[in-house]
Design a protein around this motif. Structure first.
Motif, short mmCIF file in Angstrom:
data_model
loop_
_atom_site.label_atom_id
_atom_site.label_comp_id
_atom_site.label_asym_id
_atom_site.label_seq_id
_atom_site.Cartn_x
_atom_site.Cartn_y
_atom_site.Cartn_z
N ILE A 8 -4.26 17.84 -3.53
CA ILE A 8 -4.92 16.66 -4.11
C ILE A 8 -3.88 15.67 -4.61
O ILE A 8 -3.97 14.47 -4.37
CB ILE A 8 -5.90 17.07 -5.22
N ARG A 9 -2.84 16.19 -5.31
CA ARG A 9 -1.77 15.33 -5.80
C ARG A 9 -1.08 14.62 -4.64
O ARG A 9 -0.82 13.42 -4.67
CB ARG A 9 -0.74 16.14 -6.60
N SER A 10 -0.81 15.34 -3.58
CA SER A 10 -0.15 14.79 -2.40
C SER A 10 -1.02 13.71 -1.75
O SER A 10 -0.51 12.65 -1.35
CB SER A 10 0.14 15.91 -1.41
N LEU A 11 -2.31 13.95 -1.67
CA LEU A 11 -3.24 12.98 -1.09
C LEU A 11 -3.25 11.68 -1.89
O LEU A 11 -3.13 10.59 -1.34
CB LEU A 11 -4.64 13.58 -1.02
N VAL A 12 -3.38 11.80 -3.20
CA VAL A 12 -3.41 10.61 -4.07
C VAL A 12 -2.08 9.87 -4.01
O VAL A 12 -2.05 8.64 -3.97
CB VAL A 12 -3.78 11.01 -5.51
N GLN A 13 -0.99 10.62 -3.97
CA GLN A 13 0.33 9.98 -3.87
C GLN A 13 0.46 9.22 -2.56
O GLN A 13 0.97 8.10 -2.54
CB GLN A 13 1.44 11.04 -3.96
N ARG A 14 -0.03 9.78 -1.45
CA ARG A 14 0.03 9.10 -0.15
C ARG A 14 -0.81 7.83 -0.17
O ARG A 14 -0.38 6.78 0.31
CB ARG A 14 -0.44 10.06 0.95
N TRP A 15 -2.02 7.93 -0.74
CA TRP A 15 -2.88 6.74 -0.85
C TRP A 15 -2.19 5.65 -1.65
O TRP A 15 -2.19 4.49 -1.30
CB TRP A 15 -4.20 7.09 -1.50
N HIS A 16 -1.61 6.05 -2.79
CA HIS A 16 -0.94 5.09 -3.66
C HIS A 16 0.20 4.41 -2.91
O HIS A 16 0.36 3.19 -2.97
CB HIS A 16 -0.41 5.81 -4.91
N TYR A 17 1.00 5.17 -2.19
CA TYR A 17 2.11 4.60 -1.42
C TYR A 17 1.60 3.62 -0.36
O TYR A 17 2.15 2.53 -0.19
CB TYR A 17 2.93 5.72 -0.76
N GLU A 18 0.53 3.99 0.35
CA GLU A 18 -0.03 3.12 1.38
C GLU A 18 -0.54 1.81 0.78
O GLU A 18 -0.34 0.73 1.35
CB GLU A 18 -1.15 3.84 2.13
N TRP A 19 -1.21 1.90 -0.37
CA TRP A 19 -1.72 0.68 -1.02
C TRP A 19 -0.58 -0.23 -1.44
O TRP A 19 -0.65 -1.44 -1.24
CB TRP A 19 -2.58 1.03 -2.23
N TRP A 20 0.47 0.32 -2.03
CA TRP A 20 1.59 -0.49 -2.47
C TRP A 20 2.37 -1.07 -1.31
O TRP A 20 2.86 -2.19 -1.36
CB TRP A 20 2.51 0.29 -3.41
N THR A 21 2.48 -0.29 -0.23
CA THR A 21 3.16 -0.80 0.96
C THR A 21 2.40 -1.99 1.53
O THR A 21 3.00 -3.00 1.90
CB THR A 21 3.29 0.31 2.02
N GLU A 22 1.09 -1.88 1.60
CA GLU A 22 0.26 -2.97 2.10
C GLU A 22 0.36 -4.20 1.18
O GLU A 22 0.48 -5.33 1.65
CB GLU A 22 -1.20 -2.52 2.21
N ALA A 23 0.33 -3.97 -0.12
CA ALA A 23 0.43 -5.08 -1.08
C ALA A 23 1.80 -5.74 -1.00
O ALA A 23 1.92 -6.96 -1.17
CB ALA A 23 0.17 -4.57 -2.49
N ASP A 24 2.84 -4.96 -0.73
CA ASP A 24 4.18 -5.50 -0.66
C ASP A 24 4.35 -6.44 0.54
O ASP A 24 5.18 -7.35 0.52
CB ASP A 24 5.19 -4.35 -0.57
N LYS A 25 3.56 -6.24 1.58
CA LYS A 25 3.61 -7.11 2.77
C LYS A 25 2.96 -8.46 2.52
O LYS A 25 3.16 -9.39 3.29
CB LYS A 25 2.90 -6.43 3.94
N SER A 26 2.18 -8.56 1.48
CA SER A 26 1.43 -9.78 1.20
C SER A 26 2.38 -10.94 0.91
O SER A 26 3.38 -10.79 0.23
CB SER A 26 0.51 -9.55 0.00
N LYS A 27 2.04 -12.09 1.44
CA LYS A 27 2.85 -13.29 1.23
C LYS A 27 2.31 -14.16 0.11
O LYS A 27 2.85 -15.21 -0.19
CB LYS A 27 2.90 -14.09 2.53
N THR A 28 1.21 -13.72 -0.52
CA THR A 28 0.61 -14.49 -1.59
C THR A 28 0.68 -13.70 -2.90
O THR A 28 0.94 -12.50 -2.90
CB THR A 28 -0.87 -14.79 -1.28
N LYS A 29 0.43 -14.39 -3.99
CA LYS A 29 0.47 -13.73 -5.29
C LYS A 29 -0.75 -12.86 -5.54
O LYS A 29 -0.70 -11.91 -6.30
CB LYS A 29 0.54 -14.78 -6.41
N LEU A 30 -1.88 -13.22 -4.90
CA LEU A 30 -3.13 -12.51 -5.14
C LEU A 30 -3.56 -11.73 -3.91
O LEU A 30 -3.03 -11.93 -2.82
CB LEU A 30 -4.23 -13.51 -5.51
N THR A 31 -4.55 -10.88 -4.10
CA THR A 31 -5.13 -10.14 -2.98
C THR A 31 -5.78 -11.12 -2.01
O THR A 31 -6.15 -12.23 -2.41
CB THR A 31 -6.17 -9.13 -3.48
N PRO A 32 -5.94 -10.74 -0.76
CA PRO A 32 -6.54 -11.67 0.22
C PRO A 32 -7.94 -12.15 -0.19
O PRO A 32 -8.26 -13.33 0.00
CB PRO A 32 -6.60 -10.83 1.51
#
Length: 132
Positions: free
Chosen positions: A28-52
């Protein structure tokens, strides 16, 4: 899709349910950690200050604000006129009479024209929740 987070995680961890408690907790910890990493990676690609979604809402409200007329009462309180949906904005208190600003915590069209008038940054009036 279920709205119960425990049912969602339970469905994902079907095979792992046979594991001992400590191994299941680690999965469960590993799953949540993977989700968290994926969300932050996606957010880091954003070219704007806010969510789409938030950026799209701001763009829509900006377009609506272009059709309004502004009447300043003082440096933080403004009245907007657009025919049917007139509004009163207090930028210091972060309020608008249409209540959309308080509800969504993103600038509505009334707030948008007031921010433009005072040459402010619209992102300063967005709740931190929407930051990407």
């Amino acid at each position: 899709m279920t709205t119960n987070i425990f049912e969602c995680i339970n469905a994902i961890l079907i095979k792992e349910q046979e594991l001992p408690v400590t191994a299941l907790a680690e999965e469960i910890r590993s799953l949540v950690q993977r989700w968290h990493y994926e969300w932050w990676t996606e957010a880091d690609k954003s070219k704007t200050k806010l969510t789409p979604l938030a950026e799209a809402s701001l763009a829509e409200q900006y377009q609506l604000s272009l059709q309004m007329r502004l009447d300043p009462a003082c440096e933080t309180i403004y009245t907007m006129f657009d025919g049917d949906n007139n509004g009163v904005v207090d930028l210091q208190a972060w309020t608008c009479s249409c209540k959309r600003f308080q509800l969504e915590q993103l600038p509505c069209a009334h707030v948008m024209i007031a921010i433009r008038h005072m040459r402010g940054d619209v992102y300063d009036f967005c709740f931190d929740y929407y930051l990407s």
